[in-house]
Design a protein around this motif. Structure first.
Motif, short mmCIF file in Angstrom:
data_model
loop_
_atom_site.label_atom_id
_atom_site.label_comp_id
_atom_site.label_asym_id
_atom_site.label_seq_id
_atom_site.Cartn_x
_atom_site.Cartn_y
_atom_site.Cartn_z
N CYS A 1 3.81 -17.33 19.38
CA CYS A 1 3.34 -16.30 18.46
C CYS A 1 2.68 -15.15 19.22
N ALA B 1 3.73 -11.23 19.34
CA ALA B 1 2.74 -10.22 18.99
C ALA B 1 2.60 -9.17 20.09
N GLN C 1 0.45 -6.16 18.79
CA GLN C 1 -0.42 -6.60 17.71
C GLN C 1 -1.46 -7.61 18.18
N GLY D 1 -7.10 -11.70 11.66
CA GLY D 1 -6.13 -12.32 12.55
C GLY D 1 -6.61 -13.69 12.99
N LYS E 1 -2.90 -10.41 15.46
CA LYS E 1 -2.90 -9.79 14.14
C LYS E 1 -1.57 -10.07 13.44
N PRO E 2 -1.57 -10.16 12.10
CA PRO E 2 -0.30 -10.39 11.40
C PRO E 2 0.61 -9.17 11.45
N HIS E 3 1.93 -9.42 11.44
CA HIS E 3 2.93 -8.36 11.48
C HIS E 3 4.22 -8.90 10.87
N GLU E 4 4.99 -8.05 10.20
CA GLU E 4 6.18 -8.55 9.50
C GLU E 4 7.28 -9.05 10.44
N GLN F 1 6.11 -12.76 11.08
CA GLN F 1 5.26 -13.27 10.00
C GLN F 1 5.41 -14.78 9.80
N TYR G 1 3.57 -16.58 12.54
CA TYR G 1 2.14 -16.36 12.34
C TYR G 1 1.61 -17.24 11.21
N ASP G 2 2.34 -17.26 10.08
CA ASP G 2 1.91 -18.07 8.93
C ASP G 2 1.88 -19.55 9.25
N LEU H 1 -1.18 -20.09 11.38
CA LEU H 1 -2.36 -19.93 10.54
C LEU H 1 -2.59 -21.16 9.67
#
Length: 153
Positions: A50, A54, A59, A77, A130-133, A136, A139-140, A143
């Protein structure tokens, strides 16, 4: 006198091979006492992937000073901290800041590997993703696993 060239397959080659890549369990030896919650080997690999995604999208926030500044500004984030940073006073205030602002944070075993995942030759003790499309889904997933871990005592 002529110099004798060292044999590349000589006795020095295996020594470099064994010390180049350290295993997850070898890295756990150098952990700080405050390194809780600690990521599992599988979650550590997911976090590195991830972070690499990023970095391509620019990000991430890298380093104590930069991360602290943007946390104070209210940026969201996942905070990834290195568990082998000494002295711990350098970054021991960051988990408290995260808890106050309800930000997820996690420790991983190696600052060298954290810096390498961020595309740097320099070790890094803290990174905020940080989240970014573009990434995503990864990231999810990270998280969700970070939030599922039990909070430190």
């Amino acid at each position: 006198m002529t110099k004798i060239k060292a044999d590349p397959d000589g006795p020095e080659a295996p020594a470099e091979a064994c010390c180049g890549e350290r295993t997850y369990h070898e890295l756990l030896v150098n952990l700080n006492p405050i390194a809780q919650p600690l990521a599992s080997r599988r979650l550590t690999r997911k976090l590195y992937k991830c972070i690499k995604k990023a970095v391509k999208q620019k990000q991430i926030r890298r380093g104590v000073k930069e991360v602290q500044k943007f946390v104070n500004k209210g940026e969201k984030g996942i905070m990834v901290l290195a568990g082998d940073t000494l002295p711990i006073e350098v970054y021991c205030h960051l988990p408290v800041m995260c808890e106050d602002r309800n930000l997820p944070y996690i420790y991983i075993p190696s600052k060298t590997d954290l810096g390498a995942a961020a595309g740097s030759k320099r070790p890094t003790c803290v990174i905020m993703v940080k989240p970014h499309e573009e990434y995503q889904e990864a990231y999810d997933e990270c998280l969700e696993e970070v939030r599922a871990l039990p909070p430190p005592l």
